[in-house]
Design a protein around this motif. Structure first.
Motif, PDB file in Angstrom:
ATOM      1  N   ASP A 121     -32.097  33.723  15.083  1.00  0.00           N
ATOM      2  CA  ASP A 121     -31.074  32.872  15.690  1.00  0.00           C
ATOM      3  C   ASP A 121     -31.008  31.510  15.012  1.00  0.00           C
ATOM      4  N   ALA A 122     -32.188  30.945  14.713  1.00  0.00           N
ATOM      5  CA  ALA A 122     -32.223  29.620  14.086  1.00  0.00           C
ATOM      6  C   ALA A 122     -31.611  29.666  12.686  1.00  0.00           C
ATOM      7  N   ILE A 123     -31.955  30.704  11.915  1.00  0.00           N
ATOM      8  CA  ILE A 123     -31.400  30.840  10.567  1.00  0.00           C
ATOM      9  C   ILE A 123     -29.890  31.054  10.634  1.00  0.00           C
ATOM     10  N   ALA A 124     -29.449  31.887  11.587  1.00  0.00           N
ATOM     11  CA  ALA A 124     -28.016  32.150  11.738  1.00  0.00           C
ATOM     12  C   ALA A 124     -27.276  30.881  12.140  1.00  0.00           C
ATOM     13  N   LEU A 125     -27.865  30.102  13.032  1.00  0.00           N
ATOM     14  CA  LEU A 125     -27.225  28.855  13.458  1.00  0.00           C
ATOM     15  C   LEU A 125     -27.052  27.916  12.273  1.00  0.00           C
ATOM     16  N   LEU A 126     -28.105  27.779  11.465  1.00  0.00           N
ATOM     17  CA  LEU A 126     -28.029  26.903  10.289  1.00  0.00           C
ATOM     18  C   LEU A 126     -27.009  27.429   9.288  1.00  0.00           C
ATOM     19  N   THR A 127     -26.989  28.751   9.090  1.00  0.00           N
ATOM     20  CA  THR A 127     -26.047  29.359   8.147  1.00  0.00           C
ATOM     21  C   THR A 127     -24.603  29.170   8.601  1.00  0.00           C
ATOM     22  N   GLY A 128     -24.344  29.499   9.868  1.00  0.00           N
ATOM     23  CA  GLY A 128     -22.990  29.393  10.399  1.00  0.00           C
ATOM     24  C   GLY A 128     -22.463  27.973  10.367  1.00  0.00           C
ATOM     25  N   VAL A 129     -23.287  27.029  10.806  1.00  0.00           N
ATOM     26  CA  VAL A 129     -22.860  25.629  10.836  1.00  0.00           C
ATOM     27  C   VAL A 129     -22.622  25.104   9.421  1.00  0.00           C
ATOM     28  N   THR A 130     -23.463  25.502   8.473  1.00  0.00           N
ATOM     29  CA  THR A 130     -23.285  25.061   7.090  1.00  0.00           C
ATOM     30  C   THR A 130     -21.966  25.561   6.519  1.00  0.00           C
ATOM     31  N   LEU A 131     -21.642  26.833   6.763  1.00  0.00           N
ATOM     32  CA  LEU A 131     -20.370  27.382   6.291  1.00  0.00           C
ATOM     33  C   LEU A 131     -19.191  26.621   6.905  1.00  0.00           C
TER      34      LEU A 131
ATOM     35  N   GLY B 203     -14.093  30.642   9.267  1.00  0.00           N
ATOM     36  CA  GLY B 203     -14.074  31.901   9.993  1.00  0.00           C
ATOM     37  C   GLY B 203     -15.383  32.653   9.877  1.00  0.00           C
ATOM     38  N   MET B 204     -15.949  32.699   8.674  1.00  0.00           N
ATOM     39  CA  MET B 204     -17.232  33.374   8.481  1.00  0.00           C
ATOM     40  C   MET B 204     -18.348  32.641   9.219  1.00  0.00           C
ATOM     41  N   GLY B 205     -18.275  31.315   9.219  1.00  0.00           N
ATOM     42  CA  GLY B 205     -19.281  30.550   9.953  1.00  0.00           C
ATOM     43  C   GLY B 205     -19.217  30.806  11.443  1.00  0.00           C
ATOM     44  N   PHE B 206     -18.003  30.805  12.004  1.00  0.00           N
ATOM     45  CA  PHE B 206     -17.840  31.108  13.426  1.00  0.00           C
ATOM     46  C   PHE B 206     -18.318  32.519  13.737  1.00  0.00           C
ATOM     47  N   LEU B 207     -18.041  33.459  12.846  1.00  0.00           N
ATOM     48  CA  LEU B 207     -18.457  34.842  13.065  1.00  0.00           C
ATOM     49  C   LEU B 207     -19.972  34.944  13.172  1.00  0.00           C
TER      50      LEU B 207
END
Length: 206
Positions: free
Chosen positions: A18-28, A125-129
């Motif tokens: 979850d933490a990695i996904a949050l960082l990835t999504g927000v960065t995108l 869009g990819m970040g929100f996904l």
């Protein structure tokens, strides 16, 4: 006959995932916002309102985005649960922080508006996904879209597309029509990504 692999119950994401996904999504999303901002464009949702107010007042996007999202945490906590609310608050705070420091890390001298709209919308869009699939959002319209999808079965992408287009169109009061037109295109691209990839029942892992 159902395959044993398909019959297995979904496995929840770990906290590290979850933490990695949050960082990835927000960065995108932050890079997409940088593309739009460098071309003088807008987007939908709370980010769109933050852009409009930023252009009108000069107050930084990050500060406005954080404050505008504050009223929506009550709905998130009541309807989506404490975990979702905590993840969303963390995502909003991280995006606000990245938006404040990103000008020191990313310098864009020139970006053609059409390219900015298409690429910025796709990145966002990819970040929100990524965030949606890990039971998080960036507040505001995202919370409402996810709530309506969970409760009514309405696709989050279509709900957000309709609201986003209204917000971007409302920007005509302060932004020139050509920039608004490119911004609408970016919002459509963003939400098409969600509409095609985030449907009820398609992604079952919590």
């Amino acid at each position: 006959m159902t395959s044993p692999a398909l019959a297995r119950p979904p496995v929840a994401h770990s906290r590290i995932e979850d933490a990695i996904a949050l960082l990835t999504g927000v960065t995108l999303v932050s890079i997409g916002i940088a593309f739009l901002g460098s071309a003088g464009l807008l987007t939908g949702g709370m980010a769109g309102l933050a852009f409009v107010l930023h252009y009108a007042t000069g107050i930084s996007f990050g500060k406005l985005f954080f404050v505008l999202n504050l009223p929506f945490y009550w709905l998130a906590l009541r309807r989506m649960g404490a975990t979702f609310t905590a993840k969303t608050f963390a995502a909003v705070a991280l995006l606000s922080l990245l938006s404040e420091v990103q000008t020191r890390l990313l310098h864009i001298e020139q970006l053609q508006p059409l390219y900015a709209a298409l690429t910025g919308g796709l990145l966002m869009g990819m970040g929100f996904l990524v965030l949606f699939r890990h039971r998080s959002s960036l507040g505001g319209v995202g919370i409402l879209a996810l709530y309506l999808q969970d409760r009514r079965g309405w696709r989050a992408g279509k709900v957000q597309m309709a609201i986003d287009c209204c917000i971007v169109a409302a920007a005509l009061a302060t932004v020139e029509p050509q920039r608004v037109a490119w911004s609408v295109l970016g919002a459509v691209v963003l939400n098409l990504v969600l509409a095609m990839n985030h449907r009820p029942g398609r992604y079952l892992v919590a």
